[in-house]
Design an enzyme around this catalytic site. Structure first.
Site, PDB file in Angstrom:
ATOM      1  N   CYS A  17       0.841  -1.193   0.000  1.00  0.00           N
ATOM      2  CA  CYS A  17       0.000   0.000   0.000  1.00  0.00           C
ATOM      3  C   CYS A  17       0.875   1.241   0.000  1.00  0.00           C
ATOM      4  O   CYS A  17       2.074   1.178   0.270  1.00  0.00           O
ATOM      5  CB  CYS A  17      -0.971   0.017   1.176  1.00  0.00           C
ATOM      6  SG  CYS A  17      -0.189   0.384   2.756  1.00  0.00           S
ATOM      7  N   CYS A 409      -5.150   7.214   2.921  1.00  0.00           N
ATOM      8  CA  CYS A 409      -4.706   6.074   2.118  1.00  0.00           C
ATOM      9  C   CYS A 409      -5.235   6.146   0.686  1.00  0.00           C
ATOM     10  O   CYS A 409      -4.479   6.008  -0.271  1.00  0.00           O
ATOM     11  CB  CYS A 409      -5.141   4.769   2.776  1.00  0.00           C
ATOM     12  SG  CYS A 409      -4.336   3.314   2.077  1.00  0.00           S
ATOM     13  N   ASP A 451      11.785  10.966 -37.305  1.00  0.00           N
ATOM     14  CA  ASP A 451      12.790  10.600 -38.305  1.00  0.00           C
ATOM     15  C   ASP A 451      12.110   9.930 -39.488  1.00  0.00           C
ATOM     16  O   ASP A 451      10.950   9.519 -39.392  1.00  0.00           O
ATOM     17  CB  ASP A 451      13.783   9.606 -37.712  1.00  0.00           C
ATOM     18  CG  ASP A 451      14.854  10.313 -36.913  1.00  0.00           C
ATOM     19  OD1 ASP A 451      14.983  11.528 -37.065  1.00  0.00           O
ATOM     20  OD2 ASP A 451      15.538   9.644 -36.133  1.00  0.00           O
ATOM     21  N   THR A 453      14.098   7.401 -41.813  1.00  0.00           N
ATOM     22  CA  THR A 453      14.621   6.036 -41.928  1.00  0.00           C
ATOM     23  C   THR A 453      14.488   5.277 -40.615  1.00  0.00           C
ATOM     24  O   THR A 453      14.994   5.713 -39.584  1.00  0.00           O
ATOM     25  CB  THR A 453      16.104   6.066 -42.346  1.00  0.00           C
ATOM     26  OG1 THR A 453      16.217   6.837 -43.540  1.00  0.00           O
ATOM     27  CG2 THR A 453      16.628   4.662 -42.581  1.00  0.00           C
ATOM     28  N   ASP A 648      15.698   6.799 -33.627  1.00  0.00           N
ATOM     29  CA  ASP A 648      16.283   5.513 -33.268  1.00  0.00           C
ATOM     30  C   ASP A 648      17.091   5.570 -31.990  1.00  0.00           C
ATOM     31  O   ASP A 648      17.648   4.576 -31.550  1.00  0.00           O
ATOM     32  CB  ASP A 648      17.151   4.966 -34.413  1.00  0.00           C
ATOM     33  CG  ASP A 648      18.375   5.834 -34.690  1.00  0.00           C
ATOM     34  OD1 ASP A 648      18.616   6.788 -33.920  1.00  0.00           O
ATOM     35  OD2 ASP A 648      19.077   5.561 -35.671  1.00  0.00           O
TER      36      ASP A 648
END
Length: 754
Positions: A17, A409, A451, A453, A648
Site C-alpha cells: 500500500c 490512504c 525521423d 529512416t 532511433d
C-alpha cells in the site's frame, strides 16, 4: 554488501500500500549518506542513491525493523553493441556505392552478456504483510490475522449474547487481536520519522473508542481496517502480476546442441553464443538469431502482433515467442537475465519507482493533510464541550470518527495505482514509458518530430520497380540476383529478397568483381554481366533518352536505380526504395486528427525525403545534421509547442535530449530502450498515438480517483459532524474509497476497447 556504489536496489516483500512506501521512504531517507530514495509498491522494489559513508546493512535492518523483508537486487543488464551513429537512408540514389558490396558472408558473433550472480538472500521479519505475494491470500500473515480478528469478533458477539456482563471485555479482547500488530507498526513508523501514519490514526481512534465505552465498535473498526488492508494487498498483487506474468512466458528448459548431440538444460543456464534447437510448437527459451531453418513465429505474447511473422536465417527472435511450424536452430544472443522480456520487466519496475509530478504533489499534500486531520479531529472533540457545553462522549466519538475519515490512504494511492497499471498495460502492448513523469507529459504533446529512416520507413530498401529494356522482367531479376548473391549491401539484400519472393532460379556466376563506386561484374554462362549505377552503365553502353528519362523519374520519386547490362546490351533496370511502414499513413493521420502537428526531420537528401513526405502527407525538413534537428526541436518549443522527438535513439541523441519527450522506435534493443524517455517496441507509427491516448486515459483516471477519495471524505465529514454517521461508516468510507480507487485504476490494465 558493498558500500562504495552510488546506487543500490532491493526487493521489498510485504509492501502493498502507499503508506508502506511512504514509511520506508521516510525512514531510509534519514539514514546517513542517503541522498535519494525511490520506492515502488507495485514492483515491490526500492532504489537508494548514497555515498561511501552509507551503511547498507544498517539501512536493510531499518527497513526490516518496520516489518518488511529485504533482499538486494543485482543488475541483470549488460551493455549491448551500439548501432551506427549517423542516419543513412539506403534509398538515397547518391548513396548506393557498389564498392561496398561484400560477397563473403560475415559471421556475426553474439555479444557476450555477463550473467550476474544471484542476489544474496536476506532473512527479514514478516511483521507487516498487507497481502499475499504468492499463494492464497488466507495463507499470508495478514490473511491469517484478519481471519483471527474476525473469529474473535464473532466470539465476542456470542459471549455478549450468553454472558452480557463481560461482553465489553470480550470486545476489547477481540479488538486487541488486530490492534496490537497495528499499534506495533505505528510505533515503529513513528520512531522512523512517520508519526502520523495510518496505523497511528487507527490506534488512536480504537483506543479512544474504548475509553468512551464504544469497545464493540472499536473491535469492528479494527476488523474492517484489516479487511481493507487485505483488499489493498490483493489489488496490488494483481497489478504486480500483470507485468511479472511476462516472465512466465519463457520456458524453464532448452535443447542445447553440443558436439553434435542435443540435451535438455535449464534455460537460464544458456550462455551467449550457444546453439539451441527449437521444435515446432515450442516456446523460444532465449533471445537469439536463426542459424538454420525457416518458419512462422507467433510473437503476440511479446509484441502484441496478431499474426505470425515469417522468419529465416539471420532473423532475430525473442524469448517467450512461439515457434509454429518448423524446427529452428538459434544462436543465443542474450543471457536469461538480459533477454527482451527481462529487460521489459526491469524497465517497468524502474519506471514505477520514479514519481510523476501529480504523485509528488499528492505526497507533499498528504504530509500536511494528515497532521491537519489530527488537529481538526482534536478540535471537534474538545471545543464543543469546552465552549458550548456539549457532551464529552458525543463529541469525542465524532472526533474519533473524523480521525478515521481523514486517513489519506485512498488519496495517496490514487495516483501511483493508476500509473502502475498504465505502465504495466503499456508494456504488455509494446509501449514502454520510463516513469510517471513521462506518462503524464506525453499526453500533453502538441507537436511531434519524426525521423524518416527506421521510423516512418522500415529502414530497409525494397524492390519497387523492375524495368525491362531488352530482356523481360524475369531475366532482369534473375541476372541481377546472380550478381548480388553473397553480398551484404542493403540494396543487394533487397534484390535477393525479391528473387526469393518470386522463386527465381538464380544461375551460378564466375569471376565476380566489385568495381569501386560503380557496380559489380561477373560471368554468367560465359557472358559478362554488369549491374551498377546509371552513370557507370552509361560509360559502357549508350543510354537512350527515353530510358534516361525513366530513370530520372524514378530518382525523383526517391528511388535508387541499378542498371543491368548483359554483354553489350542494355537489358533493364531495378528501382529500390526504403518504403514507408505499412501503418505510417494511418498512424500520422491519428496524430493529426488529435490536433498534433507532425514534421519529418531527416538527414537524407531532399528529393528522397520529399517523395516519402508527399506519400505520407507530412511536412519535410531534409539534409539535416544532428545539431540541425536539435535546433528545430528548440524552435518548435519556442513557438509554444510541447514537443516529442521520435527516432532511433542514437543519431538523434541531441534532438531527443532537447525534446520534452524522446521516443525510440525499434525492437527493444538496449540502445533504443536506454536513450529515450519512452520506446515503441514493435515499431508501429500508430503506437505513438496509442501511447498518447494511454497517457490521457491515465490522467482522467487519476482525476476520477482524487475526486472519489476526497468526495467520500467530504460527505462523511459533514454527516459525522451533524450526527448521522459514526465510527463504522467512517472506516467503511476510508476502506471503501481505497478499494474503489484501486479497482478504478486497475481498469487501465485492460485494452482501450475492453
Amino acid at each position: 554488501m558493498t558500500t562504495n556504489a552510488t546506487q543500490s536496489r532491493y526487493r521489498i516483500e510485504g509492501m502493498d500500500c502507499a503508506s508502506c512506501a511512504s514509511k520506508i521512504d521516510t525512514a531510509v531517507r534519514r539514514m546517513p549518506g542517503v541522498s535519494e530514495v525511490s520506492v515502488s509498491v507495485t514492483a515491490g522494489t526500492m532504489t537508494i542513491h548514497h555515498d561511501n559513508t552509507s551503511d547498507l546493512d544498517a539501512i536493510a535492518k531499518k527497513v526490516k525493523g518496520l516489518g518488511y523483508s529485504v533482499a538486494p537486487l543485482t543488475s541483470g543488464r549488460a551493455t549491448a553493441p551500439n548501432r551506427t551513429g549517423g542516419e543513412h537512408d539506403p534509398g538515397d540514389p547518391a548513396g548506393h556505392d557498389h564498392d561496398d558490396h561484400d560477397h563473403d558472408h560475415a559471421d556475426h558473433k553474439g555479444d557476450d552478456h555477463a550473467t550476474p550472480a544471484p542476489a544474496d538472500k536476506m532473512e527479514g521479519l514478516h511483521g507487516h504483510d498487507h497481502g499475499p505475494t504468492d499463494g492464497s491470500w488466507w495463507r499470508s500473515k495478514k490473511g491469517r490475522l484478519t481471519i483471527a480478528c474476525g473469529a474473535a469478533l464473532i466470539a465476542a458477539y456470542a459471549i455478549g449474547q450468553f454472558v452480557p456482563s463481560i461482553a465489553s471485555y470480550a470486545f476489547i479482547a477481540a479488538m486487541l487481536v488486530g490492534l496490537i500488530p497495528i499499534a506495533r507498526r505505528a510505533i515503529m513508523a513513528a520512531m522512523a520519522g512517520t508519526p502520523f501514519s495510518i496505523e497511528m490514526l487507527m490506534t488512536i481512534a480504537a483506543v479512544g473508542a474504548v475509553f468512551i465505552d464504544a469497545g464493540e465498535e472499536a473491535a469492528a473498526v479494527v476488523f474492517l481496517f484489516l479487511v481493507g488492508e487485505l483488499l489493498e494487498g490483493v489489488a496490488a498483487r494483481r497489478a504486480r502480476a500483470s507485468i511479472q506474468a511476462l516472465t512466465a512466458l519463457v520456458p524453464k528448459t532448452a535443447l542445447l546442441e553440443e558436439n553434435g548431440q542435443t540435451r535438455e538444460v535449464p534455460a537460464d543456464s544458456l550462455a551467449v553464443g550457444a546453439i539451441i534447437l527449437v521444435r515446432p510448437g515450442d516456446r523460444i527459451p532465449a533471445d537469439g538469431v536463426i542459424v538454420s531453418g525457416e518458419g512462422s513465429i507467433d510473437e503476440s505474447p511479446v509484441t502484441g502482433e496478431s499474426t505470425p511473422v515469417s522468419k529465416g536465417v539471420g532473423a532475430n527472435t525473442f524469448a517467450g515467442t512461439v515457434n509454429i511450424d518448423a524446427a529452428l536452430r538459434l544462436r543465443v544472443t542474450a543471457a536469461a537475465s538480459d533477454n527482451t522480456i527481462a529487460r521489459v520487466v526491469k524497465l517497468v519496475e524502474e519506471a514505477q519507482e520514479s514519481k510523476a509530478p501529480t504523485e509528488r504533489f499528492i505526497d507533499r499534500f498528504s504530509k500536511y493533510y494528515t497532521p491537519g486531520v489530527v488537529v481538526v479531529a482534536a478540535l471537534v472533540a474538545i471545543i464543543p464541550p469546552l465552549l458550548f457545553a456539549g457532551q464529552w462522549g458525543e463529541w469525542v466519538y465524532k472526533g474519533l470518527a473524523i480521525l478515521l475519515i481523514g486517513c489519506p490512504c485512498a488519496l495517496v494511492i490514487s495516483t501511483p495505482a493508476a500509473i502502475a497499471a498504465s505502465l504495466s498495460s503499456g508494456a504488455r502492448r509494446g509501449l514502454l514509458l520510463k516513469g510517471g513523469a513521462v506518462l503524464e507529459n506525453i499526453g500533453k504533446v502538441t507537436a511531434i518530430a519524426l525521423d524518416k529512416t527506421g521510423t516512418l520507413t522500415a529502414g530497409k530498401p525494397k524492390v519497387t520497380d523492375i524495368i525491362a529494356f531488352d530482356r523481360n522482367e524475369a531475366d532482369v531479376l534473375k541476372y541481377a540476383s546472380a550478381l548480388e548473391t553473397g553480398s551484404s549491401h542493403p540494396l543487394a539484400i533487397a534484390i535477393l529478397g525479391k528473387a526469393t519472393d518470386e522463386k527465381v532460379a538464380v544461375p551460378q556466376v564466375t569471376d565476380a568483381k566489385a568495381l569501386g563506386g560503380k557496380g559489380v561484374t561477373a560471368s554468367v554462362d560465359g557472358t559478362e554481366v554488369f549491374l551498377g549505377s546509371p552513370k557507370a552503365a552509361g560509360e559502357r553502353v549508350p543510354l537512350p533518352a527515353e530510358h534516361q528519362a525513366r530513370i530520372t523519374a524514378l530518382n525523383d520519386e526517391g528511388k535508387t536505380v541499378s542498371v543491368l547490362i548483359i554483354g553489350d546490351t542494355l537489358a533493364g533496370a531495378i528501382a529500390m526504395r526504403d518504403e514507408p511502414r505499412p501503418d505510417a499513413l494511418a498512424g500520422l493521420k491519428a496524430l493529426t486528427d488529435a490536433g498534433i502537428k507532425t514534421v519529418m526531420l531527416t538527414g537524407d537528401n531532399t528529393r528522397t525525403a520529399t517523395a516519402i513526405g508527399k506519400q505520407l502527407g507530412i511536412e519535410v525538413r531534409a539534409e539535416l545534421m544532428p545539431e540541425d534537428k536539435q535546433r528545430i526541436v528548440g524552435e518548435l518549443k519556442a513557438q509554444g509547442f510541447i514537443v516529442a522527438k521520435v527516432g532511433d535513439g542514437i543519431n538523434d541523441a541531441p534532438a531527443l535530449a532537447a525534446a520534452d519527450v524522446g521516443i525510440a522506435m525499434g525492437g527493444g534493443t538496449d540502445v533504443a530502450l536506454e536513450t529515450a524517455d519512452a520506446a515503441v517496441l514493435h515499431g508501429r507509427v500508430a503506437d505513438i498515438a496509442a501511447m498518447i491516448d494511454l497517457s490521457k486515459r491515465t490522467m482522467a483516471n487519476i482525476r476520477q480517483n482524487i475526486t472519489m477519495s476526497l468526495g467520500l471524505k467530504a460527505v462523511f465529514l459533514v454527516t459525522t459532524v451533524i450526527g448521522i454517521t459514526g465510527l463504522w461508516p467512517a472506516i467503511l468510507a476510508d476502506t471503501g474509497a481505497t478499494v474503489l480507487v484501486t479497482m478504478n485504476a486497475l481498469r487501465l490494465l485492460r485494452s482501450p476497447t475492453a
